[in-house]
Design an enzyme around this catalytic site. Structure first.
Site, PDB file in Angstrom:
ATOM      1  CE  LYS A  89     -10.507 -10.204   0.478  1.00 43.66           C
ATOM      2  NZ  LYS A  89     -10.260  -9.298  -0.904  1.00 43.66           N
ATOM      3  CD  GLN A 110      -5.309  -4.687   3.045  1.00 44.85           C
ATOM      4  OE1 GLN A 110      -4.749  -3.860   2.569  1.00 44.85           O
ATOM      5  NE2 GLN A 110      -6.539  -4.925   3.402  1.00 44.85           N
ATOM      6  CE  LYS A 125      -4.255  -1.910  -1.297  1.00 38.14           C
ATOM      7  NZ  LYS A 125      -5.337  -1.886  -0.541  1.00 38.14           N
ATOM      8  CG  ASP A 165      -6.778   0.767  -3.486  1.00 31.04           C
ATOM      9  OD1 ASP A 165      -7.059   0.276  -2.159  1.00 31.04           O
ATOM     10  OD2 ASP A 165      -5.954   1.479  -3.827  1.00 31.04           O
ATOM     11  CB  THR A 208     -14.117   1.475   2.968  1.00 37.33           C
ATOM     12  OG1 THR A 208     -13.620   0.363   2.438  1.00 37.33           O
ATOM     13  CG2 THR A 208     -12.774   1.978   3.546  1.00 37.33           C
ATOM     14  CB  SER A 376     -13.307  -7.992   1.104  1.00 35.37           C
ATOM     15  OG  SER A 376     -13.412  -6.907   0.046  1.00 35.37           O
TER      16      SER A 376
END
Length: 444
Positions: A89, A110, A125, A165, A208, A376
């Protein structure tokens, strides 16, 4: 940073990953934090050797046709770093600075960020050196379709679930998802950050930024303080910065500065958030346009000067290594009490040393910006159950996740003899969960 148990490991990492400064910086920070863990659990050295190598690193060509009919070619990347606690993820970044080092650093970070959420998601990523700025919607559509044509071979709802992102917002996610469905014939939660009409989650856009403020409030509360009446400087003006501003203002703080890649604005009366949302989310204009309708505000070219503005709380939400040692010293000199990282690795190692030496409350990115990936994962849950939760339900779950992250990182820091050091706490707490899973599965 002094390494004891992990020095020989880092020497190997440097030899294998030459000319990858961002990745090496991320690895060194983690290794220096988990050094004392190996005193207690020497058997986890094999885990460390494994965790610093991606399970899979995919690089591919992305050809697309521009509006003039010419073929352009970009590079695509996906690093599937660690799947010990769940499917890979992590977001997709479209920006000309994207290269192997940046993708690997982001993917490595991550792993631990996702672990801290307490949710069953592994670390990954991806992205491309494609620049969406200045491109037409049709050019972005053609690029996204070409990118997903190749990426679709490696992802799936129970395998690898990308998100957005930098440079990848709702428009790009929609184009990518449409192409995935066209190729695979599956209507599944393979991407997060989707639009609400086709499986997206309420609160994802805000997650975020909101999560960053929820964690900062917990840290301040732990030190008998709060966000109320604080003067706040925030870099960036994308989703993270905008919604960190919104939540900070809700808690009684005054945000006086925002930025973009060209420069920053300083509004001593407090940022007019509605004006910023109109500029950045609707009109897609540069932040300097703000001063046209706000004569009390000033615009400055370049971004570094934003950290010279006097503030109580600094929230870097733009990009990696934006606060260096000099900027950190300005923050200290101007009485800054707390720094929270909304971006990925926005403080250099030297800047972090300045924070710690001067007792600044510092929340590193692994913990501070985990709200986005947490929601997410909640979107993945809703997709799997064919449900849609209300904004309030998701927001409450997000708040609980950020509170639990604070408990995890503060407890780990205290247990390993560095109480209040949330860098150490984040790395140790994130590492231990993954290490236990890898050890149990025999994947070391």
């Amino acid at each position: 940073m002094k390494l004891k148990n992990t020095e020989h490991i880092f020497e190997t990492v440097k030899r294998r990953n030459q000319n990858e400064p961002e990745f090496l910086q991320a690895v060194e920070e983690v290794l220096s934090s988990i050094d004392p863990v190996l005193d207690k659990y020497p058997e986890y050295e094999s885990v460390v050797n494994s965790i610093i190598e991606p399970e899979r690193f995919i690089i591919f060509r992305v050809p697309w046709i521009d509006d003039k009919g010419n073929t352009q070619v970009n590079r695509g990347f996906r690093v599937q770093f660690n799947s010990a606690i769940g499917p890979y993820k992590g977001g997709l970044r479209f920006h000309p600075s994207v290269n192997g080092s940046i993708i690997k650093f982001l993917g490595f970070e991550q792993i631990f960020k996702n672990s801290l959420t307490g949710l069953p998601i592994g670390g990954g990523k991806g992205g491309s050196d494609f620049d969406p700025k200045g491109k037409s919607d049709n050019e972005i559509l053609r690029f996204c379709q070409s990118f997903m044509t190749e990426l679709s071979k490696y992802i799936g709802a129970y395998t690898d679930v990308p998100a957005g992102d930098i440079g990848v917002g709702a428009r790009e996610i929609g184009y990518l998802y449409g192409q995935y469905k066209r190729i695979k014939g599956l209507n599944e939660g393979v991407l997060t950050g989707k639009g609400l009409p086709y499986g997206g989650s309420l609160t994802r856009k805000e997650a975020t930024g909101y999560g960053l403020i929820y964690l900062m409030e917990e840290i301040l509360k732990h030190n008998n303080d709060s966000m109320k009446d604080k003067t706040v400087v925030i870099s960036g003006s994308g989703n993270v910065a905008i919604y960190a501003t919104e939540k900070a203002m809700e808690l009684g703080a005054k945000v006086v500065a925002l930025s973009d890649s060209n420069g920053y604005i300083h509004d001593p009366n407090g940022i007019d958030l509605d004006a910023v949302k109109q500029l950045k989310e609707v009109e897609r204009k540069r932040i300097k346009e703000y001063v046209k309708d706000h004569p009390e505000a000033k615009y400055f070219d370049g971004c570094k000067g934003i950290w010279t503005i006097k503030c109580d709380v600094a929230l870097p939400c733009a990009t990696q290594n934006e606060i260096d040692e000099e900027s950190a010293k300005f923050l200290v000199a101007n009485g800054c009490k707390a720094v929270g990282e909304g971006a990925n690795m926005p403080s250099t190692p030297e800047a972090i040393e300045v924070y710690i030496e001067n007792n600044i409350m510092f929340a590193p990115a692994k913990a501070a910006n985990a709200g986005g990936v947490a929601v997410s994962a909640l979107e993945m849950s809703q997709n799997s159950m064919r449900l849609s939760w209300t904004f309030e339900e998701v927001d409450e779950k997000l708040k609980d996740i950020m509170k639990n992250i604070f408990v995890r990182i503060s407890t780990a820091a205290k247990e390993y003899g560095d109480e209040g050091n949330y860098v150490v706490g984040s790395n140790i707490a994130g590492f231990l969960k993954v290490a236990q899973a890898m050890y149990a599965q025999g994947t070391v």
